[in-house]
Write an enzyme that holds these catalytic residues in place. Structure first.
Site, PDB file in Angstrom:
ATOM      1  N   GLY A   6       0.847  -1.394   0.068  1.00 26.64           N
ATOM      2  CA  GLY A   6      -0.001   0.046   0.025  1.00 26.64           C
ATOM      3  C   GLY A   6       0.784   1.091   0.106  1.00 26.64           C
ATOM      4  O   GLY A   6       0.641   2.182  -0.715  1.00 26.64           O
ATOM      5  N   GLU A  31      14.457  -2.247  12.526  1.00 25.68           N
ATOM      6  CA  GLU A  31      13.762  -0.972  12.616  1.00 25.68           C
ATOM      7  C   GLU A  31      13.891  -0.646  14.064  1.00 25.68           C
ATOM      8  O   GLU A  31      13.295  -1.585  14.899  1.00 25.68           O
ATOM      9  CB  GLU A  31      12.226  -1.104  12.352  1.00 25.68           C
ATOM     10  CG  GLU A  31      11.849  -0.931  10.787  1.00 25.68           C
ATOM     11  CD  GLU A  31      10.639  -0.621  10.576  1.00 25.68           C
ATOM     12  OE1 GLU A  31       9.942   0.378  11.175  1.00 25.68           O
ATOM     13  OE2 GLU A  31       9.999  -1.330   9.810  1.00 25.68           O
ATOM     14  N   ASP A  60       8.923   5.573   7.017  1.00 26.41           N
ATOM     15  CA  ASP A  60       8.388   5.137   8.365  1.00 26.41           C
ATOM     16  C   ASP A  60       7.160   5.987   8.841  1.00 26.41           C
ATOM     17  O   ASP A  60       7.320   7.085   8.839  1.00 26.41           O
ATOM     18  CB  ASP A  60       9.532   5.230   9.277  1.00 26.41           C
ATOM     19  CG  ASP A  60       9.429   4.118  10.515  1.00 26.41           C
ATOM     20  OD1 ASP A  60       8.682   3.356  10.501  1.00 26.41           O
ATOM     21  OD2 ASP A  60       9.915   4.740  11.596  1.00 26.41           O
ATOM     22  N   TYR A 138      -4.682   1.331   9.067  1.00 23.86           N
ATOM     23  CA  TYR A 138      -5.645   2.044   9.792  1.00 23.86           C
ATOM     24  C   TYR A 138      -6.603   2.706   8.900  1.00 23.86           C
ATOM     25  O   TYR A 138      -7.313   3.647   9.309  1.00 23.86           O
ATOM     26  CB  TYR A 138      -4.912   2.962  10.859  1.00 23.86           C
ATOM     27  CG  TYR A 138      -4.019   2.268  11.706  1.00 23.86           C
ATOM     28  CD1 TYR A 138      -4.774   1.670  12.840  1.00 23.86           C
ATOM     29  CD2 TYR A 138      -2.643   2.075  11.777  1.00 23.86           C
ATOM     30  CE1 TYR A 138      -3.790   0.762  13.877  1.00 23.86           C
ATOM     31  CE2 TYR A 138      -1.921   1.461  12.753  1.00 23.86           C
ATOM     32  CZ  TYR A 138      -2.470   0.825  13.697  1.00 23.86           C
ATOM     33  OH  TYR A 138      -1.747   0.329  14.564  1.00 23.86           O
ATOM     34  N   ASP A 139      -6.222   2.670   7.456  1.00 25.80           N
ATOM     35  CA  ASP A 139      -7.161   3.616   6.562  1.00 25.80           C
ATOM     36  C   ASP A 139      -8.562   3.687   6.891  1.00 25.80           C
ATOM     37  O   ASP A 139      -9.265   4.660   6.756  1.00 25.80           O
ATOM     38  CB  ASP A 139      -6.951   3.243   5.123  1.00 25.80           C
ATOM     39  CG  ASP A 139      -5.586   3.914   4.659  1.00 25.80           C
ATOM     40  OD1 ASP A 139      -4.860   4.768   5.427  1.00 25.80           O
ATOM     41  OD2 ASP A 139      -5.438   3.582   3.486  1.00 25.80           O
ATOM     42  N   HIS A 164      -0.681  12.281   4.863  1.00 31.15           N
ATOM     43  CA  HIS A 164       0.726  12.483   5.560  1.00 31.15           C
ATOM     44  C   HIS A 164       1.760  12.243   4.782  1.00 31.15           C
ATOM     45  O   HIS A 164       2.738  12.710   4.493  1.00 31.15           O
ATOM     46  CB  HIS A 164       0.895  11.448   7.219  1.00 31.15           C
ATOM     47  CG  HIS A 164       0.221  10.303   7.148  1.00 31.15           C
ATOM     48  ND1 HIS A 164      -0.837   9.927   6.254  1.00 31.15           N
ATOM     49  CD2 HIS A 164       0.851   9.051   6.984  1.00 31.15           C
ATOM     50  CE1 HIS A 164      -0.943   8.350   6.237  1.00 31.15           C
ATOM     51  NE2 HIS A 164       0.122   8.062   6.726  1.00 31.15           N
TER      52      HIS A 164
HETATM   53  P1  ITT Z   1       7.515  -1.279   6.304  1.00 34.99           P
HETATM   54  O1  ITT Z   1       8.194  -1.151   7.640  1.00 34.99           O
HETATM   55  O2  ITT Z   1       8.208  -2.518   5.675  1.00 34.99           O
HETATM   56  O3  ITT Z   1       7.691  -0.183   5.586  1.00 34.99           O
HETATM   57  P2  ITT Z   1       5.258  -1.387   7.847  1.00 34.99           P
HETATM   58  O4  ITT Z   1       3.747  -1.605   7.435  1.00 34.99           O
HETATM   59  O5  ITT Z   1       5.541  -2.142   8.994  1.00 34.99           O
HETATM   60  O6  ITT Z   1       5.975  -1.567   6.482  1.00 34.99           O
HETATM   61  P3  ITT Z   1       5.500   1.102   9.330  1.00 34.99           P
HETATM   62  O7  ITT Z   1       6.256   0.517  10.348  1.00 34.99           O
HETATM   63  O8  ITT Z   1       6.005   2.516   9.002  1.00 34.99           O
HETATM   64  O9  ITT Z   1       5.579   0.165   8.033  1.00 34.99           O
HETATM   65  O10 ITT Z   1       3.807   1.143   9.544  1.00 34.99           O
HETATM   66  C1  ITT Z   1       3.325   1.362  10.856  1.00 34.99           C
HETATM   67  C2  ITT Z   1       1.862   0.692  10.730  1.00 34.99           C
HETATM   68  O11 ITT Z   1       1.076   2.127  10.311  1.00 34.99           O
HETATM   69  C3  ITT Z   1       1.591  -0.224   9.890  1.00 34.99           C
HETATM   70  O12 ITT Z   1       0.471  -1.043  10.530  1.00 34.99           O
HETATM   71  C4  ITT Z   1       1.006   0.427   8.747  1.00 34.99           C
HETATM   72  O13 ITT Z   1       0.026  -0.386   8.039  1.00 34.99           O
HETATM   73  C5  ITT Z   1       0.001   1.683   9.231  1.00 34.99           C
HETATM   74  N1  ITT Z   1       0.279   2.599   8.511  1.00 34.99           N
HETATM   75  C6  ITT Z   1       1.189   3.190   7.838  1.00 34.99           C
HETATM   76  N2  ITT Z   1       0.920   4.394   7.001  1.00 34.99           N
HETATM   77  C7  ITT Z   1      -0.553   4.058   6.864  1.00 34.99           C
HETATM   78  C8  ITT Z   1      -1.414   4.973   6.114  1.00 34.99           C
HETATM   79  O14 ITT Z   1      -1.205   5.771   5.018  1.00 34.99           O
HETATM   80  N3  ITT Z   1      -2.697   4.388   6.236  1.00 34.99           N
HETATM   81  C9  ITT Z   1      -3.153   3.493   6.942  1.00 34.99           C
HETATM   82  N4  ITT Z   1      -2.035   2.759   7.897  1.00 34.99           N
HETATM   83  C10 ITT Z   1      -0.877   3.248   7.737  1.00 34.99           C
END
Ligand code: ITT
Length: 185
Positions: A6, A31, A60, A138-139, A164
């Site tokens: 996504g 991470e 991130d 969380y969309d 964001h």
């Molecule tokens: P990578 O670290 O491999 O990029 P990840 O999904 O674990 O993948 P993050 O740690 O940055 O990435 O994401 C933190 C959480 O927030 C994760 O559960 C995402 O699905 C959610 N998240 C991040 N951006 C979002 C968005 O635009 N809309 C909805 N949920 C989001």
């Protein structure tokens, strides 16, 4: 570099508007659990560049809920896997104060260069129930300020306009020294 399809869809669509193409490497990287997204991203970039010896970009992100004192924040990934959207709605059951924000840090590093980070913040609120089938994470429970739809009820380009991640990418393209120089890329 992200394991999240996504995120890649949104970033690559927005970058394409600026004539920039990305290659998706679905590789997890260590991470560090720190108190801010910015301090997690630099060690990740350094680790990836030393491993691949090529330019890398990472995203991130996190959801910060005011009534939960900023939780899940830097724990958003773990909280999504364990609680999910349903769990977040349970934590806020009956809460009138539903303000929240999403933060996104886009980091870039090329061998021999300094790291560059662009940050985007989108204020909004947590909906009363899950709505929409698009997007990811969380969309279905996040409504950006000034809109009535959740992110999951929006098309990718509509989400990018207010999100964001969209804000972070626009800053990235405008402010990254190599891209903002005339004729740069
Ligand atoms: P990578 O670290 O491999 O990029 P990840 O999904 O674990 O993948 P993050 O740690 O940055 O990435 O994401 C933190 C959480 O927030 C994760 O559960 C995402 O699905 C959610 N998240 C991040 N951006 C979002 C968005 O635009 N809309 C909805 N949920 C989001």
């Amino acid at each position: 570099m992200t394991t999240n399809d996504g995120k890649f869809r949104e970033v690559s669509q927005q970058m394409a508007l600026h004539g920039l193409q990305l290659e998706h490497l679905k590789m997890p990287y260590p991470e560090l659990q720190t108190e801010s997204l910015e301090s997690t991203i630099i060690p990740g970039l350094l680790w990836l560049v030393s491993k691949f010896e090529r330019p890398v970009m990472i995203d991130d992100s996190g959801l910060f809920v005011d009534a939960l004192k900023g939780f899940p924040g830097v724990f958003s990934s773990h909280a999504f896997k364990t609680l999910g959207c349903e769990g977040m709605l349970c934590l806020l059951e009956g809460a009138e104060m539903r303000d929240a924000r999403f933060e996104c840090c886009i980091g870039y590093l090329a061998p021999g260069e300094d790291p560059f980070i662009a940050k985007g913040i989108a204020k909004g609120s947590i909906s009363a129930e899950m709505r929409g089938r698009g997007g990811f994470g969380y969309d279905p429970i996040f409504v950006p300020e000034g809109r009535s739809k959740t992110y999951a009820e929006m098309e990718v380009d509509e989400k990018n306009e207010v999100s964001h991640r969209g804000i972070a990418i626009r800053k990235f393209v405008e402010e990254m020294p190599r891209l903002s120089e005339p004729g740069g890329q």
